[in-house]
Design a protein around this motif. Structure first.
Motif, short mmCIF file in Angstrom:
data_model
loop_
_atom_site.label_atom_id
_atom_site.label_comp_id
_atom_site.label_asym_id
_atom_site.label_seq_id
_atom_site.Cartn_x
_atom_site.Cartn_y
_atom_site.Cartn_z
N GLY A 177 0.81 -1.22 0.00
CA GLY A 177 0.00 0.00 0.00
C GLY A 177 0.84 1.26 0.00
O GLY A 177 2.00 1.29 0.44
N ALA A 178 0.19 2.34 -0.51
CA ALA A 178 0.88 3.63 -0.60
C ALA A 178 1.17 4.22 0.77
O ALA A 178 2.18 4.90 0.95
CB ALA A 178 0.04 4.60 -1.43
N THR A 179 0.30 3.95 1.73
CA THR A 179 0.48 4.55 3.06
C THR A 179 1.82 4.11 3.66
O THR A 179 2.58 4.94 4.17
CB THR A 179 -0.67 4.12 4.00
N ALA B 25 4.35 3.01 2.00
CA ALA B 25 5.42 3.56 1.15
C ALA B 25 5.74 4.99 1.56
O ALA B 25 6.91 5.39 1.64
CB ALA B 25 4.99 3.50 -0.31
N LEU B 26 4.69 5.77 1.82
CA LEU B 26 4.90 7.17 2.23
C LEU B 26 5.66 7.21 3.55
O LEU B 26 6.63 7.95 3.71
CB LEU B 26 3.53 7.87 2.39
N PHE B 27 5.23 6.38 4.49
CA PHE B 27 5.89 6.34 5.79
C PHE B 27 7.37 5.96 5.64
O PHE B 27 8.26 6.58 6.22
CB PHE B 27 5.19 5.35 6.73
N CYS C 156 -2.12 11.04 6.19
CA CYS C 156 -1.03 10.24 6.78
C CYS C 156 0.34 10.92 6.68
O CYS C 156 1.30 10.46 7.29
CB CYS C 156 -0.98 8.84 6.17
N TYR C 157 0.45 12.02 5.92
CA TYR C 157 1.78 12.62 5.75
C TYR C 157 2.34 13.17 7.07
O TYR C 157 3.47 12.89 7.45
CB TYR C 157 1.75 13.78 4.74
N VAL C 158 1.52 13.98 7.72
CA VAL C 158 2.05 14.74 8.87
C VAL C 158 2.43 13.84 10.05
O VAL C 158 3.53 14.00 10.61
CB VAL C 158 1.06 15.87 9.26
N ILE D 180 4.22 16.29 -2.90
CA ILE D 180 3.14 16.75 -3.79
C ILE D 180 2.21 15.57 -4.06
O ILE D 180 2.58 14.41 -3.85
CB ILE D 180 3.65 17.36 -5.11
N ASN D 181 1.01 15.87 -4.51
CA ASN D 181 0.00 14.84 -4.73
C ASN D 181 -0.89 15.27 -5.90
O ASN D 181 -1.53 16.30 -5.83
CB ASN D 181 -0.82 14.68 -3.43
N SER D 182 -0.84 14.47 -6.97
CA SER D 182 -1.68 14.77 -8.13
C SER D 182 -2.05 13.49 -8.85
O SER D 182 -1.17 12.63 -9.03
CB SER D 182 -0.93 15.70 -9.09
N SER E 127 2.63 4.84 -6.14
CA SER E 127 1.34 4.53 -6.78
C SER E 127 0.66 3.38 -6.03
O SER E 127 1.30 2.70 -5.23
CB SER E 127 1.55 4.18 -8.26
N SER E 128 -0.63 3.20 -6.30
CA SER E 128 -1.41 2.20 -5.54
C SER E 128 -2.27 1.36 -6.48
O SER E 128 -3.14 1.90 -7.17
CB SER E 128 -2.29 2.93 -4.53
N PHE E 129 -2.04 0.05 -6.50
CA PHE E 129 -2.91 -0.83 -7.29
C PHE E 129 -4.32 -0.85 -6.70
O PHE E 129 -5.28 -1.12 -7.41
CB PHE E 129 -2.36 -2.26 -7.30
N GLY E 130 -4.42 -0.60 -5.42
CA GLY E 130 -5.74 -0.59 -4.75
C GLY E 130 -6.70 0.38 -5.42
O GLY E 130 -7.89 0.09 -5.59
N LYS E 131 -6.18 1.56 -5.80
CA LYS E 131 -7.02 2.59 -6.43
C LYS E 131 -7.32 2.21 -7.89
O LYS E 131 -8.43 2.35 -8.35
CB LYS E 131 -6.30 3.94 -6.43
N THR E 132 -6.29 1.75 -8.60
CA THR E 132 -6.44 1.51 -10.03
C THR E 132 -7.36 0.33 -10.32
O THR E 132 -8.13 0.35 -11.27
CB THR E 132 -5.04 1.25 -10.65
N TRP F 105 -6.75 -4.71 -0.72
CA TRP F 105 -5.60 -5.57 -1.01
C TRP F 105 -4.29 -4.90 -0.63
O TRP F 105 -3.24 -5.54 -0.59
CB TRP F 105 -5.56 -5.96 -2.49
N LYS F 106 -4.35 -3.59 -0.41
CA LYS F 106 -3.19 -2.84 0.07
C LYS F 106 -1.89 -3.22 -0.64
O LYS F 106 -0.96 -3.77 -0.03
CB LYS F 106 -3.05 -3.04 1.58
N THR F 107 -1.86 -2.98 -1.92
CA THR F 107 -0.62 -3.22 -2.67
C THR F 107 -0.33 -2.00 -3.55
O THR F 107 -1.23 -1.49 -4.22
CB THR F 107 -0.73 -4.48 -3.55
C1 LIG Z 1 -3.68 10.78 -1.74
C2 LIG Z 1 -3.60 9.42 -1.17
N1 LIG Z 1 -2.40 8.89 -0.90
C3 LIG Z 1 -2.26 7.66 -0.39
C4 LIG Z 1 -3.37 6.87 -0.11
C5 LIG Z 1 -3.18 5.51 0.49
O1 LIG Z 1 -3.24 4.49 -0.45
P1 LIG Z 1 -3.16 2.95 -0.01
O2 LIG Z 1 -4.55 2.50 0.28
O3 LIG Z 1 -2.54 2.24 -1.17
O4 LIG Z 1 -2.31 2.88 1.22
C6 LIG Z 1 -4.65 7.38 -0.35
C7 LIG Z 1 -5.85 6.59 -0.02
O5 LIG Z 1 -6.94 7.10 0.12
C8 LIG Z 1 -4.76 8.69 -0.90
O6 LIG Z 1 -5.97 9.22 -1.17
#
Ligand SMILES: Cc1ncc(COP(=O)(O)O)c(C=O)c1O
Length: 382
Positions: A96-98, A100-102, A124-126, A166-168, A229-234, A240-242
């Motif tokens: 999952g992206a979360t 990855a960000l951490f 989740c960034y801050v 950044i986020n787009s 990137s997140s397969f969960g969204k696509t 599935w958090k991948t």
């Molecule tokens: C902008 C943004 N980044 C990251 C995530 C987290 O994605 P993931 O579910 O793959 O951890 C989300 C999920 O809502 C999101 O909206």
């Protein structure tokens, strides 16, 4: 003696998504709050997952992900953004992206480093920055089009600035960056040691023929960026958090040093399943038109309402301006509508550190048409 716990996140409570989804459940409300589809993913994807499990892909995957999937990600990225990432050293598949960000933040941010966070921001960034001893420095997107204020960002950069996130397409602002923004990002980071995290989880959900402006399109930016990137969204499987991370080798080396200890690898069968899906580009190229139809339907359904729908350029969210309906704070209104009218939405103020209230509610339109119709029926009566 009672245990004394010195919280590392003293001001953090439960997330607004947990709160609103809990309230939605309690009051049996139509839930447009949390960002997840209420429809099933493709049967092909489910079959591919079952096949992977039945084929015995049930033990630890290699730490950076199965090489077949990394190669497919490299091919997709090169085709879409013209940038070659080495599957061995520059691509890592993650849970999952979360995470990855951490991991990217933990790998780069030292105590006292400043990180520029563009608000309204995904939540989740801050906490990740603060857990690493970093200091978030906030820059607001410009109201009402949620474009980046580059002059403000430039004024906030100093020798302590270690990172810009950044986020787009942007959640929750529903805006998307342009080529101009990429040029500005190059200009503000040039001759600095600033690392960029580019949260591109909605790269395949962008509307009206706009092209997703990945930082991978620009060599100078790619050289200093983690792309997430997140397969969960696509693929409509948030559970599935991948996801995956792209970064030049020196950055990825630091990323993997942390990742090997905070997760080590991600769910193996899903990696085989996503690899199968990536063989057919239509599976990700068809996502934007699919969601654009839902966005347009929701906007059209809400025409008779007092809510003004702000234009959504990407993501599966829309913002509703409720100033013609109520003077309540967005948080109070979101709670009241859930309890009294059985419709759950997210107050935009929860994405600002100072709870800035622009009288906007965020809705998720990744829902079956019947859910959207039900939601609009409620909103149209208000
Ligand atoms: C902008 C943004 N980044 C990251 C995530 C987290 O994605 P993931 O579910 O793959 O951890 C989300 C999920 O809502 C999101 O909206």
């Amino acid at each position: 003696m009672p245990l004394i716990i010195k919280s590392k996140l003293p001001y953090t409570g439960i997330t607004i998504f947990t709160e609103m989804s809990g309230l939605a459940k309690q009051y049996d409300a139509v839930n447009l709050s949390q960002g997840f589809p209420d429809f099933e993913c493709s049967p092909d994807l489910r079959e591919a997952l079952t096949r992977a499990m039945n084929a015995g892909h049930n033990q630890y995957a290699p730490m950076p992900g199965i090489i077949q999937l990394r190669e497919s990600i490299a091919t997709k990225t090169e085709k879409l953004y013209g940038k070659k990432y080495n599957p061995e050293t520059e691509i890592t598949v993650v849970p999952g992206a979360t995470l990855a960000l951490f991991t990217a933040i933990a790998a780069i941010v030292h105590s006292g480093d400043e990180v520029i966070v563009i608000e309204p921001a995904y939540d989740c960034y801050v906490p990740a920055i603060e857990l690493c001893g970093g200091v978030p420095v906030y820059s607001s997107l410009q109201f009402p089009d949620f474009s980046i204020n580059w002059a403000d960002i430039r004024s906030k950069i100093n020798f302590k600035t270690k990172m810009i996130i950044i986020n787009s397409p942007q959640n929750p602002g529903t805006s998307a960056i342009s080529m101009y923004d990429l040029e500005q990002l190059v200009a503000v980071t040039q001759d600095t040691n600033i690392v960029v995290i580019s949260d591109e989880v909605y790269e395949h959900i962008i509307f009206d023929g706009m092209k997703h402006q990945s930082v991978a399109l620009n060599d100078e930016l790619a050289a200093r960026s983690f792309i997430i990137s997140s397969f969960g969204k696509t693929y409509h499987v948030t559970g599935w958090k991948t996801g995956y991370v792209l970064a030049p080798e020196p950055l990825m080396k630091e990323f993997r040093k942390v990742y090997q200890y905070n997760a080590f690898c991600s769910f193996a069968p899903a990696q085989w399943a996503f690899n199968k899906m990536l063989q057919n580009p239509e599976t990700y190229l068809s996502v934007s038109p699919f969601y654009q139809a839902k966005r347009d339907k929701m906007e059209q359904l809400l025409t008779p309402s007092k809510f003004k729908v702000l234009p959504s350029k990407g993501s599966y969210f829309q913002l509703l301006d409720y100033s013609a309906y109520s003077v309540e704070s967005d948080y109070e209104l979101a709670k009241r509508l859930t309890i009294e009218h059985k419709i759950a939405m997210i107050p935009l103020s929860s994405f600002y550190h100072n709870k800035k209230d622009d009288k906007l509610l965020r809705i998720c339109f990744a829902k079956q048409d019947e859910t959207l119709i039900k939601a609009a029926e409620i909103l149209n009566t208000l």
